[in-house]
Design a protein around this motif. Structure first.
Motif, short mmCIF file in Angstrom:
data_model
loop_
_atom_site.label_atom_id
_atom_site.label_comp_id
_atom_site.label_asym_id
_atom_site.label_seq_id
_atom_site.Cartn_x
_atom_site.Cartn_y
_atom_site.Cartn_z
N GLN A 285 0.58 -0.88 -0.08
CA GLN A 285 0.00 0.20 -0.66
C GLN A 285 0.95 1.13 -0.52
OE1 GLN A 285 -2.48 -0.46 3.56
NE2 GLN A 285 -3.97 -2.26 2.71
N ASN A 286 2.39 1.31 0.34
CA ASN A 286 3.21 2.33 0.46
C ASN A 286 3.63 2.22 -0.84
OD1 ASN A 286 1.78 2.91 2.92
ND2 ASN A 286 4.10 1.79 4.25
N PRO A 287 3.26 3.35 -1.64
CA PRO A 287 4.18 3.91 -2.54
C PRO A 287 5.66 4.11 -2.63
CG PRO A 287 2.36 5.84 -2.20
CD PRO A 287 2.70 4.68 -1.35
N CYS A 288 6.24 3.91 -3.91
CA CYS A 288 7.58 4.34 -3.90
C CYS A 288 8.34 5.48 -3.82
CB CYS A 288 8.28 3.59 -4.81
SG CYS A 288 7.75 1.21 -5.17
N GLU A 289 9.26 5.56 -3.49
CA GLU A 289 9.65 7.19 -3.25
C GLU A 289 11.16 6.80 -4.35
OE1 GLU A 289 9.95 10.74 -0.24
OE2 GLU A 289 12.11 9.24 -0.28
N LEU A 290 11.80 8.08 -5.80
CA LEU A 290 12.58 7.48 -6.31
C LEU A 290 13.10 9.30 -6.26
CD1 LEU A 290 14.14 6.62 -8.03
CD2 LEU A 290 13.17 7.40 -10.26
N ILE A 291 14.17 8.68 -5.50
CA ILE A 291 15.25 10.84 -5.60
C ILE A 291 16.40 10.69 -7.39
CG2 ILE A 291 16.98 11.32 -4.76
CD1 ILE A 291 15.91 10.56 -2.67
N VAL A 292 16.02 11.47 -8.26
CA VAL A 292 16.96 11.57 -8.76
C VAL A 292 18.15 12.49 -9.00
CG1 VAL A 292 17.81 12.32 -11.88
CG2 VAL A 292 15.49 10.33 -10.31
N LYS A 293 19.62 11.62 -8.42
CA LYS A 293 20.71 13.36 -8.74
C LYS A 293 21.56 13.49 -10.34
CE LYS A 293 21.33 12.77 -4.00
NZ LYS A 293 22.57 12.49 -2.82
N VAL A 294 21.50 14.25 -10.49
CA VAL A 294 21.60 15.03 -11.96
C VAL A 294 23.06 15.46 -11.81
CG1 VAL A 294 21.60 15.90 -14.16
CG2 VAL A 294 19.29 15.25 -12.78
N LYS A 295 23.78 14.35 -11.65
CA LYS A 295 25.55 15.17 -11.86
C LYS A 295 26.41 15.79 -13.60
CE LYS A 295 26.59 13.03 -8.15
NZ LYS A 295 28.15 12.36 -7.32
N ASN A 296 27.14 16.55 -13.33
CA ASN A 296 27.90 17.05 -14.86
C ASN A 296 26.96 17.91 -15.08
OD1 ASN A 296 30.36 17.30 -15.57
ND2 ASN A 296 29.36 15.72 -17.26
N ILE A 297 26.72 19.25 -14.76
CA ILE A 297 26.00 20.25 -15.22
C ILE A 297 26.45 20.87 -15.82
CG2 ILE A 297 23.60 21.64 -15.29
CD1 ILE A 297 21.81 20.73 -13.87
N LYS A 298 26.78 21.33 -16.70
CA LYS A 298 28.44 22.14 -16.45
C LYS A 298 28.31 24.10 -17.40
CE LYS A 298 31.13 18.98 -19.85
NZ LYS A 298 30.93 17.51 -18.75
N GLU A 299 26.74 24.17 -17.44
CA GLU A 299 26.42 25.44 -16.96
C GLU A 299 25.30 25.72 -16.37
OE1 GLU A 299 26.90 28.22 -20.57
OE2 GLU A 299 27.57 26.38 -22.31
N ILE A 300 25.62 26.93 -15.67
CA ILE A 300 24.49 27.20 -14.17
C ILE A 300 23.27 27.64 -15.56
CG2 ILE A 300 23.95 28.03 -12.44
CD1 ILE A 300 25.53 25.29 -12.24
#
Length: 132
Positions: free
Chosen positions: A14-29
């Motif tokens: 009954q408890n849904p899952c939580e997904l954490i996605v970390k995005v790395k290597n972003i070259k330009e802000i």
């Protein structure tokens, strides 16, 4: 003991899952990061089940998706550098903005397959890392 096990299994279902996605290597802000989650090969890159977007403020970003069920998923990400709401491409159709997929999958002569990008959500909180 059996009763306790049955209750625990029912609670997990009954408890849904939580997904954490970390995005790395972003070259330009600059611009924003767009992310989409797909749950089936037939819908890959055309009909996401969840999506999000955030302005880029640092070289690493984190997205949290709640309410996913257990199952097989794939993710696509792109940096919308000019915030026009689409992944820009050159005259040959090759993306001119940074992009990535789950498993850091790479395609040849087009995007990678769902199978190359797929990962399994097995329950609870799970984290994956994708390099842009």
């Amino acid at each position: 003991m059996l009763f306790t096990s049955v209750i625990a299994v029912a609670a997990i279902a009954q408890n849904p899952c939580e997904l954490i996605v970390k995005v790395k290597n972003i070259k330009e802000i600059k611009g924003s990061l767009k992310i989409a989650i797909y749950d089936h090969e037939a819908h890959f890159l055309s009909k996401e089940i969840m999506s999000d977007g955030k302005s880029i403020e640092e070289n690493e970003m984190k997205f949290t998706f709640k309410g996913l069920g257990k199952g097989i998923y794939a993710i696509s990400i792109y940096q919308d550098e000019n915030d026009n709401g689409k992944l820009d491409a050159n005259f040959m159709g090759i993306p001119s903005e940074p992009y990535a997929f789950s498993n850091n999958a790479k395609g040849m002569f087009g995007p990678p397959s769902f199978e190359d990008c797929q990962f399994e959500v097995i329950g609870g909180t799970q984290e994956i890392i994708i390099s842009l």
